[in-house]
Structures are given as C-alpha cells and as structure tokens.
Design a protein around this motif. Structure first.
Motif, PDB file in Angstrom:
ATOM      1  N   GLY A  50       8.031  -7.573 -23.585  1.00  0.00           N
ATOM      2  CA  GLY A  50       8.867  -8.030 -24.685  1.00  0.00           C
ATOM      3  C   GLY A  50       9.258  -6.853 -25.549  1.00  0.00           C
ATOM      4  O   GLY A  50       9.719  -5.832 -25.044  1.00  0.00           O
ATOM      5  N   GLU A  51       9.029  -6.951 -26.847  1.00  0.00           N
ATOM      6  CA  GLU A  51       9.368  -5.864 -27.766  1.00  0.00           C
ATOM      7  C   GLU A  51       8.262  -4.812 -27.857  1.00  0.00           C
ATOM      8  O   GLU A  51       8.402  -3.811 -28.569  1.00  0.00           O
ATOM      9  CB  GLU A  51       9.685  -6.411 -29.163  1.00  0.00           C
ATOM     10  CG  GLU A  51       8.488  -6.891 -29.950  1.00  0.00           C
ATOM     11  CD  GLU A  51       8.041  -8.314 -29.645  1.00  0.00           C
ATOM     12  OE1 GLU A  51       7.071  -8.751 -30.282  1.00  0.00           O
ATOM     13  OE2 GLU A  51       8.630  -8.991 -28.781  1.00  0.00           O
ATOM     14  N   HIS A  52       7.162  -5.006 -27.138  1.00  0.00           N
ATOM     15  CA  HIS A  52       6.027  -4.082 -27.210  1.00  0.00           C
ATOM     16  C   HIS A  52       6.149  -2.970 -26.180  1.00  0.00           C
ATOM     17  O   HIS A  52       6.348  -3.236 -24.984  1.00  0.00           O
ATOM     18  CB  HIS A  52       4.706  -4.824 -26.975  1.00  0.00           C
ATOM     19  CG  HIS A  52       4.426  -5.877 -27.970  1.00  0.00           C
ATOM     20  ND1 HIS A  52       3.909  -5.613 -29.219  1.00  0.00           N
ATOM     21  CD2 HIS A  52       4.596  -7.219 -27.914  1.00  0.00           C
ATOM     22  CE1 HIS A  52       3.760  -6.738 -29.882  1.00  0.00           C
ATOM     23  NE2 HIS A  52       4.185  -7.736 -29.116  1.00  0.00           N
ATOM     24  N   LEU A  53       6.000  -1.738 -26.626  1.00  0.00           N
ATOM     25  CA  LEU A  53       5.885  -0.580 -25.752  1.00  0.00           C
ATOM     26  C   LEU A  53       4.389  -0.407 -25.506  1.00  0.00           C
ATOM     27  O   LEU A  53       3.628  -0.219 -26.462  1.00  0.00           O
ATOM     28  CB  LEU A  53       6.476   0.646 -26.441  1.00  0.00           C
ATOM     29  CG  LEU A  53       6.407   1.954 -25.695  1.00  0.00           C
ATOM     30  CD1 LEU A  53       7.161   1.854 -24.373  1.00  0.00           C
ATOM     31  CD2 LEU A  53       7.001   3.051 -26.551  1.00  0.00           C
ATOM     32  N   VAL A  54       3.952  -0.524 -24.250  1.00  0.00           N
ATOM     33  CA  VAL A  54       2.521  -0.624 -23.966  1.00  0.00           C
ATOM     34  C   VAL A  54       2.058   0.332 -22.879  1.00  0.00           C
ATOM     35  O   VAL A  54       2.854   0.853 -22.097  1.00  0.00           O
ATOM     36  CB  VAL A  54       2.137  -2.059 -23.530  1.00  0.00           C
ATOM     37  CG1 VAL A  54       2.434  -3.062 -24.620  1.00  0.00           C
ATOM     38  CG2 VAL A  54       2.829  -2.447 -22.231  1.00  0.00           C
ATOM     39  N   VAL A  55       0.736   0.513 -22.855  1.00  0.00           N
ATOM     40  CA  VAL A  55       0.062   1.117 -21.713  1.00  0.00           C
ATOM     41  C   VAL A  55      -0.927   0.070 -21.220  1.00  0.00           C
ATOM     42  O   VAL A  55      -1.594  -0.600 -22.009  1.00  0.00           O
ATOM     43  CB  VAL A  55      -0.641   2.447 -22.075  1.00  0.00           C
ATOM     44  CG1 VAL A  55      -1.723   2.256 -23.118  1.00  0.00           C
ATOM     45  CG2 VAL A  55      -1.202   3.111 -20.818  1.00  0.00           C
ATOM     46  N   ALA A  56      -0.986  -0.099 -19.897  1.00  0.00           N
ATOM     47  CA  ALA A  56      -1.923  -1.036 -19.281  1.00  0.00           C
ATOM     48  C   ALA A  56      -3.167  -0.272 -18.854  1.00  0.00           C
ATOM     49  O   ALA A  56      -3.072   0.728 -18.144  1.00  0.00           O
ATOM     50  CB  ALA A  56      -1.287  -1.717 -18.075  1.00  0.00           C
ATOM     51  N   SER A  57      -4.318  -0.723 -19.303  1.00  0.00           N
ATOM     52  CA  SER A  57      -5.564  -0.085 -18.906  1.00  0.00           C
ATOM     53  C   SER A  57      -5.691  -0.136 -17.390  1.00  0.00           C
ATOM     54  O   SER A  57      -5.443  -1.182 -16.773  1.00  0.00           O
ATOM     55  CB  SER A  57      -6.755  -0.797 -19.547  1.00  0.00           C
ATOM     56  OG  SER A  57      -7.966  -0.269 -19.029  1.00  0.00           O
ATOM     57  N   PRO A  58      -6.094   0.973 -16.755  1.00  0.00           N
ATOM     58  CA  PRO A  58      -6.210   0.963 -15.301  1.00  0.00           C
ATOM     59  C   PRO A  58      -7.382   0.128 -14.780  1.00  0.00           C
ATOM     60  O   PRO A  58      -7.466  -0.133 -13.596  1.00  0.00           O
ATOM     61  CB  PRO A  58      -6.383   2.438 -14.937  1.00  0.00           C
ATOM     62  CG  PRO A  58      -6.786   3.121 -16.175  1.00  0.00           C
ATOM     63  CD  PRO A  58      -6.316   2.305 -17.324  1.00  0.00           C
ATOM     64  N   ILE A  59      -8.268  -0.338 -15.665  1.00  0.00           N
ATOM     65  CA  ILE A  59      -9.431  -1.093 -15.187  1.00  0.00           C
ATOM     66  C   ILE A  59      -9.163  -2.599 -15.215  1.00  0.00           C
ATOM     67  O   ILE A  59      -9.072  -3.240 -14.185  1.00  0.00           O
ATOM     68  CB  ILE A  59     -10.691  -0.728 -15.983  1.00  0.00           C
ATOM     69  CG1 ILE A  59     -10.994   0.763 -15.775  1.00  0.00           C
ATOM     70  CG2 ILE A  59     -11.878  -1.575 -15.532  1.00  0.00           C
ATOM     71  CD1 ILE A  59     -12.176   1.282 -16.522  1.00  0.00           C
ATOM     72  N   TYR A  60      -9.029  -3.195 -16.405  1.00  0.00           N
ATOM     73  CA  TYR A  60      -8.828  -4.643 -16.499  1.00  0.00           C
ATOM     74  C   TYR A  60      -7.391  -5.018 -16.830  1.00  0.00           C
ATOM     75  O   TYR A  60      -7.087  -6.181 -17.043  1.00  0.00           O
ATOM     76  CB  TYR A  60      -9.774  -5.256 -17.532  1.00  0.00           C
ATOM     77  CG  TYR A  60     -11.203  -5.304 -17.053  1.00  0.00           C
ATOM     78  CD1 TYR A  60     -11.567  -6.128 -16.002  1.00  0.00           C
ATOM     79  CD2 TYR A  60     -12.168  -4.522 -17.649  1.00  0.00           C
ATOM     80  CE1 TYR A  60     -12.872  -6.171 -15.551  1.00  0.00           C
ATOM     81  CE2 TYR A  60     -13.484  -4.557 -17.210  1.00  0.00           C
ATOM     82  CZ  TYR A  60     -13.828  -5.380 -16.162  1.00  0.00           C
ATOM     83  OH  TYR A  60     -15.120  -5.420 -15.716  1.00  0.00           O
ATOM     84  N   LYS A  61      -6.516  -4.046 -16.898  1.00  0.00           N
ATOM     85  CA  LYS A  61      -5.077  -4.261 -17.109  1.00  0.00           C
ATOM     86  C   LYS A  61      -4.720  -4.833 -18.472  1.00  0.00           C
ATOM     87  O   LYS A  61      -3.645  -5.375 -18.652  1.00  0.00           O
ATOM     88  CB  LYS A  61      -4.466  -5.143 -16.009  1.00  0.00           C
ATOM     89  CG  LYS A  61      -4.780  -4.690 -14.598  1.00  0.00           C
ATOM     90  CD  LYS A  61      -4.333  -3.278 -14.322  1.00  0.00           C
ATOM     91  CE  LYS A  61      -4.589  -2.909 -12.874  1.00  0.00           C
ATOM     92  NZ  LYS A  61      -5.271  -1.669 -12.699  1.00  0.00           N
ATOM     93  N   ASN A  62      -5.639  -4.733 -19.474  1.00  0.00           N
ATOM     94  CA  ASN A  62      -5.261  -5.114 -20.831  1.00  0.00           C
ATOM     95  C   ASN A  62      -4.150  -4.196 -21.296  1.00  0.00           C
ATOM     96  O   ASN A  62      -4.112  -3.019 -20.939  1.00  0.00           O
ATOM     97  CB  ASN A  62      -6.447  -5.009 -21.789  1.00  0.00           C
ATOM     98  CG  ASN A  62      -7.428  -6.128 -21.608  1.00  0.00           C
ATOM     99  OD1 ASN A  62      -7.146  -7.121 -20.950  1.00  0.00           O
ATOM    100  ND2 ASN A  62      -8.598  -5.984 -22.193  1.00  0.00           N
TER     101      ASN A  62
END
Length: 112
Positions: free
Chosen positions: A66-78
C-alpha cells in the motif's frame, strides 16, 4: 533536533550500497540496517529482528505494501516500514528508525 546536536557516524561509501539493497553497520554496539532506494534516498532502522533477536533486517527484501515502503524480514517475513519502523503485522515488534545523510560520497547515520 538539529544536525549540530546529533552524533553522526560515517558507515560506508554511497557506492557500497547498491540501489534496492541494504547493508548492516555497527554503531556504538548497535546493529543498524541502512537501505538505499533509487540513487539518493536512504533509510536506516534497527537491524535486529525483534521476533527472533537475529541481526538480519538489512538482508530483507524491499518493497511496498500500500502506502508503506517496507523491508520484509528474511526469517518470518514481517514487514517493517522504513519511514517509521512500525511492524505492520505485529506493532509490538516495531523497530527504531535512525537519521541518514550523505556528505560527499559518505553515508552517515545518527542513532535515535
């Protein structure tokens, strides 16, 4: 807070971070993930994944939710918002953001 009162630490050269990727730096015993988006936009957040305690967020995939610029954790994908540090799936696992600036070809970070 003005730039004069912040403690800026040079962490790497601009060319050390490829666009669309991140690197980890150790600043005063604190693991920090620095991300480069495009040619001149940088973000910094804590590198420790709060769910696992492992220093891995700099290795995560960068994208948008959506409007969030994010990084996905490589472990649990949060997903962690690069602008605010908020964990989108579990707000109690949010991380701190840090200030980033570029001087010449140096990337500098000030811990929050």
């Amino acid at each position: 807070m003005s730039n004069e009162t912040l403690n800026w630490t040079a962490v790497c050269k601009v060319g050390d971070i490829l666009p669309g990727t991140g690197v980890c730096a150790l600043i005063d015993d604190h693991h920090v993930a620095i991300f480069r988006l495009g040619t001149d936009t940088f973000y910094a957040i804590d590198n420790i994944d709060p769910r696992t305690g492992v220093s891995v967020l700099s290795r995560g995939l960068i994208g948008n939710l959506g409007e969030h610029l994010v990084v996905a954790s490589p472990i649990y994908k949060n997903h962690f918002d690069l602008r605010t540090g908020a964990c989108l799936e579990a707000p109690e696992h949010s991380v701190r953001t840090h200030r980033v600036q570029v001087e010449g070809d140096e990337v500098l970070v000030a811990l929050s």
